[in-house]
Design an enzyme around this catalytic site. Structure first.
Site, PDB file in Angstrom:
ATOM      1  N   ARG A 178      16.426  11.126  15.759  1.00 37.60           N
ATOM      2  CA  ARG A 178      16.386  12.359  14.981  1.00 37.60           C
ATOM      3  C   ARG A 178      17.459  12.343  13.899  1.00 37.60           C
ATOM      4  NH1 ARG A 178      17.477  18.530  17.232  1.00 37.60           N
ATOM      5  NH2 ARG A 178      17.240  19.563  15.207  1.00 37.60           N
TER       6      ARG A 178
ATOM      7  N   LYS B 178      -0.821  10.759   1.808  1.00 40.13           N
ATOM      8  CA  LYS B 178       0.156  10.264   0.832  1.00 40.13           C
ATOM      9  C   LYS B 178      -0.249  10.617  -0.596  1.00 40.13           C
ATOM     10  CE  LYS B 178      -0.158   6.053   2.450  1.00 40.13           C
ATOM     11  NZ  LYS B 178      -0.893   6.275   3.711  1.00 40.13           N
TER      12      LYS B 178
ATOM     13  N   ASP C  99      -2.124   3.834  -4.249  1.00 40.31           N
ATOM     14  CA  ASP C  99      -2.877   2.932  -3.386  1.00 40.31           C
ATOM     15  C   ASP C  99      -2.278   1.532  -3.350  1.00 40.31           C
ATOM     16  OD1 ASP C  99      -5.006   2.406  -1.544  1.00 40.31           O
ATOM     17  OD2 ASP C  99      -5.967   1.247  -3.132  1.00 40.31           O
TER      18      ASP C  99
ATOM     19  N   HIS D 296       0.849  -1.185   0.000  1.00 48.06           N
ATOM     20  CA  HIS D 296       0.000   0.000   0.000  1.00 48.06           C
ATOM     21  C   HIS D 296       0.889   1.240   0.000  1.00 48.06           C
ATOM     22  CE1 HIS D 296      -3.344   2.628   0.792  1.00 48.06           C
ATOM     23  NE2 HIS D 296      -2.738   3.127   1.848  1.00 48.06           N
TER      24      HIS D 296
END
Length: 318
Positions: free
Chosen positions: A252, A167, A185, A146
């Site tokens: 990070r 997205k 998708d 996906h």
């Protein structure tokens, strides 16, 4: 996903019109299939079809002009041995190309061994290309992911992430910035070699992008042919997460590049936090440009570490 099994009948029907071939022998078992062991051992579809100069068990054997001459030049028992050598290795299909007429002994042996024998006027080279392409689509290891798969600056980039983070909207913005859409998708990912993956769009979703509040958009019709791609190699995963997920689960500044395995191959991965005011399209483009540098052997983080260590050594009174 395991490779799809292909029957001789399936191969024949798929190219009946394109290759204009005839099925002249070995009709007894039209469901005859490629051996599972041969498929598992094959590095690519190229290993499953070829000329007689490399006769391999369970391989589609192409008989062209030279191969027919080789068989026809022999007489009696010698011809019988040459043909037997081919048939006893149980090719799933034999294809006589170049408009050649197969020797009668070859036809008879294929009938006895129940090996399908196709004949076509098309060139042997063209037949090999067509059959390899067909086998490659069916035998490649495949899974469906996906996400939104795009061509960004020449790299195949798969945008994934938590539901509801936009997205598809990000994909639309990237398209408007000149990048190309492969699939939205659902993305079919194939392992096309021992070192590379290829992403393709399911036929049902070709050229389509779904955006909440607007619906389905035909990207090719709206932005033109240059805005869509048929397929791309998979180079980078860009995973979108919420800010709290980023703070809880990811560093990070990761010391080492992140990777994720897809079909047992490592794919570079970048994690981007979605937060108000962040320009995700710019961040994705920057991630792609940075990946290009890394592929060229330039690692900005490692260079920073070297500078930091050099600065510490200069300031150390010892």
């Amino acid at each position: 996903m395991k490779p799809t099994s292909i029957s001789a009948e399936g191969l024949f029907e798929a190219h009946r019109e394109a290759l204009r071939w005839e099925w002249i022998a070995g009709h007894a078992h039209p469901e005859r299939r490629f051996a599972d062991a041969a498929v598992r051992e094959a590095r690519s579809a190229a290993d499953l079809v070829g000329y007689l100069n490399y006769i391999h068990p369970y391989r589609v054997q192409i008989v062209g002009r030279r191969e027919v001459a080789y068989l026809a030049d022999a007489a009696g028992d010698d011809q019988e041995r040459r043909i037997s050598r081919i048939v006893t290795l149980e090719p799933p299909v034999l294809i006589v190309a170049d408009g050649e007429t197969p020797p009668d002994r070859l036809v008879a042996m294929c009938d006895r061994a129940e090996i399908p024998l196709f004949v076509t006027a098309e060139s042997a080279g063209h037949v090999i290309d067509v059959v390899r392409g067909y086998l490659g689509q069916h035998f490649a290891e495949r899974l469906t992911r996906h996400g939104v798969f795009m061509d960004i600056l020449g790299l195949g980039v798969l945008l994934t992430g938590e539901s509801g983070l936009g997205k598809s909207e990000l994909g639309l913005e990237l398209i408007s910035r000149g990048h190309g859409l492969v699939a939205d998708d659902a993305v079919d990912i194939y392992r096309v070699s021992q070192t590379s993956l290829e992403g393709r769009c399911p036929d049902l979703l070709q050229n389509l992008l779904e955006v909440r509040g607007i619906g389905l958009l035909d990207i090719k019709a709206i932005f033109g042919e240059t805005a869509v791609r048929r397929k791309m190699k998979v180079h980078l995963l860009v995973h979108l997460v919420r800010k709290e997920t980023m703070e809880r689960e990811f560093e990070r500044l990761p010391y080492e590049p992140l990777y994720e395995e897809i079909l047992e191959l490592p794919v570079r991965k970048v994690v981007i936090a979605v937060d108000a005011g962040r320009n995700l399209a710019v961040l994705v483009e920057a991630a792609v440009r940075n990946t290009v540098l890394q592929l060229r052997g330039i690692d900005t983080y490692q260079e920073f570490i070297r500078r930091h260590q050099a600065a510490m050594e200069r300031s150390d009174p010892g």
